[in-house]
Each structure stands twice: as structure tokens, then as C-alpha cells.
Scaffold this motif. Structure first.
Motif, PDB file in Angstrom:
ATOM      1  N   LEU A  61       5.684   9.154  13.476  1.00 52.71           N
ATOM      2  CA  LEU A  61       5.473   7.797  12.959  1.00 52.71           C
ATOM      3  C   LEU A  61       5.732   7.744  11.453  1.00 52.71           C
ATOM      4  CD1 LEU A  61       2.250   6.678  14.872  1.00 52.71           C
ATOM      5  CD2 LEU A  61       4.523   5.661  15.050  1.00 52.71           C
ATOM      6  N   LEU A  62       5.374   8.836  10.760  1.00 56.74           N
ATOM      7  CA  LEU A  62       5.480   8.857   9.290  1.00 56.74           C
ATOM      8  C   LEU A  62       6.790   9.473   8.824  1.00 56.74           C
ATOM      9  CD1 LEU A  62       1.848   9.998   8.448  1.00 56.74           C
ATOM     10  CD2 LEU A  62       2.828   7.769   7.968  1.00 56.74           C
ATOM     11  N   ARG A  63       7.727   9.737   9.747  1.00 56.35           N
ATOM     12  CA  ARG A  63       8.889  10.549   9.369  1.00 56.35           C
ATOM     13  C   ARG A  63       9.765   9.882   8.316  1.00 56.35           C
ATOM     14  NH1 ARG A  63      10.271   8.028  13.976  1.00 56.35           N
ATOM     15  NH2 ARG A  63      12.434   7.356  14.314  1.00 56.35           N
ATOM     16  N   ARG A  64       9.744   8.536   8.233  1.00 59.31           N
ATOM     17  CA  ARG A  64      10.554   7.883   7.205  1.00 59.31           C
ATOM     18  C   ARG A  64       9.791   7.729   5.891  1.00 59.31           C
ATOM     19  NH1 ARG A  64      14.517   6.331  10.798  1.00 59.31           N
ATOM     20  NH2 ARG A  64      13.672   5.346  12.645  1.00 59.31           N
ATOM     21  N   THR A  65       8.468   7.846   5.954  1.00 62.01           N
ATOM     22  CA  THR A  65       7.635   7.660   4.766  1.00 62.01           C
ATOM     23  C   THR A  65       7.514   8.937   3.948  1.00 62.01           C
ATOM     24  OG1 THR A  65       6.352   6.320   6.283  1.00 62.01           O
ATOM     25  CG2 THR A  65       5.494   6.544   4.054  1.00 62.01           C
ATOM     26  N   ILE A  66       7.434  10.088   4.643  1.00 59.75           N
ATOM     27  CA  ILE A  66       7.213  11.356   3.949  1.00 59.75           C
ATOM     28  C   ILE A  66       8.495  11.784   3.248  1.00 59.75           C
ATOM     29  CG2 ILE A  66       6.670  13.798   4.258  1.00 59.75           C
ATOM     30  CD1 ILE A  66       5.026  13.002   6.721  1.00 59.75           C
ATOM     31  N   PRO A  67       8.443  11.982   1.916  1.00 58.61           N
ATOM     32  CA  PRO A  67       9.645  12.446   1.214  1.00 58.61           C
ATOM     33  C   PRO A  67       9.993  13.876   1.592  1.00 58.61           C
ATOM     34  CG  PRO A  67       7.811  12.057  -0.316  1.00 58.61           C
ATOM     35  CD  PRO A  67       7.294  11.793   1.046  1.00 58.61           C
ATOM     36  N   GLY A  68      11.281  14.165   1.653  1.00 57.21           N
ATOM     37  CA  GLY A  68      11.740  15.480   2.125  1.00 57.21           C
ATOM     38  C   GLY A  68      11.197  16.664   1.352  1.00 57.21           C
ATOM     39  N   THR A  69      10.968  16.485   0.049  1.00 57.56           N
ATOM     40  CA  THR A  69      10.595  17.640  -0.770  1.00 57.56           C
ATOM     41  C   THR A  69       9.181  18.131  -0.478  1.00 57.56           C
ATOM     42  OG1 THR A  69      10.203  15.973  -2.443  1.00 57.56           O
ATOM     43  CG2 THR A  69      12.117  17.389  -2.762  1.00 57.56           C
TER      44      THR A  69
END
Lengths: 207, 191
Positions: A61-69
Motif C-alpha cells: 500500500l505504501l510502495r509509492r510513498t516510501i522513498p527508495g533510499t
């Protein structure tokens, strides 16, 4: 691939092709440590499934919110939250089990299966698929754990889920219930699975 | 004297790897090669001692006084992860040679259950400061000892004839089982 087939494929992958801890040699510590009896193994498997399913759902659900770094740190925090919930629930409703599993309950958090699925699947796929993936891998893990637990309990104590299964003349092999038994049971079952796969002509890469 | 018994117990009798099964994933992953096993062993000793020290201090001074012990797992894992990052940065600046030698192993250690496991065991057993340091160091040395021994055996295994179905992880696990039986012999040595 059409929609229904994709759901089924995602779910069943965890049950044979990616079956932990045999095919994915991840999550070995709990597989060996708590599989002294079938009951403990089942409890551990279900607790891990719970953490895995909800961690995969929330990470997806949060995969677009969490920044990659800061991805991995965020995943670990989500998994640790789920782990803490399971720990508290077990203490409240299944106290004897939580005593038997001891420090291996908080250690679910560092079970590499969970972080592995989060990174490899949940962070790239929609919530419905991630949930199924978590459920499939979790149930596969539970089945394997219960199998190892059963082998060790039957050979090591002559019992299965606490019920005697052998006539009186059987002398239990005490070492199967101790540390070495876990390694031996897991290694031999893995060998058997390799043999079955070879017979069926399946090709797989271990690791 | 008690400390000696504690150390011997942690290294041999309750060996982290062969009796408590902690740190398995790395065990199977890096034990193919003796050099890697030594590097990994040294890194783990270093991180376990540091992590135990910090988690013990935080547990004693923050979590217990404020009754936050239900947060223990979460706090410990964050502390261990940031500690590993910090160690990596400091080593890179101060001791580049050592950093190069440990290099790839450091980040792997974050998800090594042995680190969190030792930190939790120390809290559960209620060790004092000195006992904590001895227990952490001895457990880590025990782990390193087991992985170095195992890596030497695996180098031999690589050139021997193993039945096809048992190749790879399967034979490694059975070997570990036999080693574990040998370590069972230490049981009863310490009270």
C-alpha cells in the motif's frame, strides 16, 4: 496471462516452487530452533504467516510513498511493528506457546523470508497480489515447519501433537529433539525434495 | 570464576550457531570459502559486542524506567541497523584497510538474527554490565569458531563425491548436524 491465472500462480508459487525454507533457503533459524514439536512448529508458522501477510499488505500500500533510499529501513520498521503486535497477542491469548517459543517470537522480525518477500514482491506489486503472495509463502512455510516438527517429535519423543504414536518397545532417539536433529531433518527432507524434483524433470536454481 | 564459566558456556555448550540456531542464513551463505568465513566471523564479533553494549544501555536507562518494554524489539532493531551504518562510515574514514576487508559483510549483518538474538538473550537473562560484555563476546567468538570450522569442512566437501540429490545446501545441513552432535559432547561441562 489472464487475471485469475496470475492470482493462482502467485498463490501457489510459495507452496512448491518457492517453498521456504527448502527452496528459498531463508528463515532457517526459526525452522530449526522451534521445530522440536509439531505444535510449536505450527504456532511459529502461523505467527510468521500473520506478520508476513500484513507486512506485505502495508508495504505494498505504501510502495509509492516510501522513498527508495530509505526503503529497507522503512520495511524493517513496518515488519517490526507487526512483530510486536504478534508478540503481544501471543502473550495475551496463547501464553504457554509464547513461553515455549521464547526469543524466537521477536526474532520473526529478522526472518529473511519477510524482508525478502517485501523487497522482491510487495514493493513492486499491487496490494491484492502482495497479500496472496504473503499468504502463499506463509502457508508454505507453516507446512514445512510442521513437517519438520512432526518428524522430530515422532522420532525424538515417540509422540505427535503430544499423543503417543508408537508401541511401548520404541526407544525415542533423543538427539532428534535436540539441536542436531533439526539440521539432520531439514537436510534429509531437502535431499528428498531434490530427488522428487529430479524425477519430475523440474529445473530449479537453489539459493 | 563465574565469568570464565559463563564464557565457556557461551562458546561451547550453548553455541550460538550449533545449539541455538542463530545466524543460520549467513552461515549457509558465506561458508563456502575459508577467507570469507574469517572476515565474516571478525565482523560479527565486532558488531555483536557493540550492539549488545548499546542495546543494554538503552534497555537499562530508557526502556525499563519508562515502562516501554513492549517497544523493545522495534527499538533494538533500529539501534542495530543504525549502529551498523555508523560503524561502516567510521571504519571507512578511520581504518580504510579494515573497512575494505570487512566491506560487503557489514550491511549483511543488520539482518543477522544472531545480533538481535544475543541482545534479547542478555536482557532476558538479566545480565549485569561485566557479564553482558563477557557473554556477548563469548557468544560471538563461538559463532565465529563454528563458521570457520564449517567453512574448512565445506572446502573439502566441494571436491568429494556427494550423491546428486544431496548436493549443495542439503549436505551442508547434514554436516552441520554432525558438528552439532560433536558439540553436544560439551554439555554438562559447565553447571
Amino acid at each position: 496471462m489472464h487475471e485469475g491465472g496470475m492470482f493462482r500462480e502467485t498463490f501457489t508459487r510459495g507452496l512448491w516452487k518457492n517453498l521456504p525454507p527448502f527452496r528459498l533457503t531463508l528463515g532457517l533459524c526459526p525452522s530449526l530452533a522451534v521445530s522440536t514439536t509439531a505444535e510449536n512448529a505450527l504456532g511459529m508458522g502461523l505467527s510468521t504467516t500473520f506478520v508476513l501477510v500484513f507486512a506485505c499488505l502495508f508495504i505494498s500500500l505504501l510502495r509509492r510513498t516510501i522513498p527508495g533510499t530509505v526503503r529497507l529501513a522503512s520495511f524493517i520498521l513496518i515488519v517490526a511493528t507487526m512483530g510486536a503486535i504478534v508478540e503481544i497477542l501471543l502473550k495475551a491469548f496463547f501464553f504457554p506457546l509464547s513461553v515455549a517459543l521464547g526469543i524466537y517470537i521477536p526474532l520473526i522480525v529478522v526472518n529473511c523470508i519477510i524482508l525478502g518477500r517485501a523487497e522482491a514482491f510487495a514493493s513492486k506489486n499491487p496490494p491484492s497480489l502482495s497479500l496472496l503472495d504473503g499468504l502463499g509463502v506463509g502457508l508454505g512455510f507453516t507446512t514445512s515447519l510442521t513437517l519438520i516438527g512432526s518428524i522430530r517429535e515422532i522420532l525424538g519423543a515417540g509422540q505427535w501433537f503430544g499423543v503417543s504414536v508408537f508401541p511401548g518397545w520404541f526407544e525415542p532417539l533423543a538427539f532428534m529433539a535436540q539441536a542436531p536433529g533439526g539440521f539432520l531433518a531439514l537436510g534429509l527432507v531437502l535431499g528428498l525434495m531434490n530427488w522428487i524434483s529430479r524425477k519430475r524433470g523440474e529445473v530449479f536454481v537453489q539459493g | 570464576m563465574d565469568l570464565v564459566v559463563l564464557a565457556v558456556g557461551a562458546i561451547f555448550v550453548n553455541n550460538l550457531l550449533l545449539a541455538q540456531y542463530l545466524g543460520q542464513c549467513l552461515f549457509c551463505g558465506v561458508s563456502n570459502d575459508l577467507r570469507n568465513a574469517v572476515g565474516m566471523g571478525v565482523s560479527v564479533i565486532f558488531v555483536i559486542v557493540l550492539a549488545s553494549l548499546f542495546t543494554w544501555l538503552i534497555d537499562r536507562n530508557v526502556l525499563v524506567p519508562y515502562e516501554l518494554d513492549y517497544m523493545r524489539t522495534m527499538v533494538f532493531i533500529v539501534v542495530i541497523a543504525s549502529l551498523v551504518q555508523l560503524v561502516e562510515i567510521v571504519l571507512k574514514k578511520v581504518m580504510p584497510a579494515l573497512y575494505k576487508a570487512l566491506g560487503i559483510f557489514l550491511p549483511l549483518i543488520t539482518t543477522n538474527c544472531a545480533v538481535l538474538g544475543v541482545a534479547l538473550l542478555i536482557v532476558n537473562q538479566g545480565h549485569g554490565f561485566q557479564q553482558m560484555l563477557v557473554f556477548a563476546a563469548a557468544s560471538a567468538v563461538g559463532w565465529a569458531l563454528a563458521i570457520i570450522l564449517f567453512a574448512s569442512i565445506r572446502e573439502r566437501l566441494a571436491i568429494s563425491h556427494v550423491p546428486k540429490m544431496m548436493q549443495g545446501t542439503a549436505i551442508a545441513l547434514v554436516t552441520a548436524g554432525l558438528m552439532s552432535i560433536a558439540f553436544l559432547g560439551f554439555q554438562g561441562m559447565t553447571g
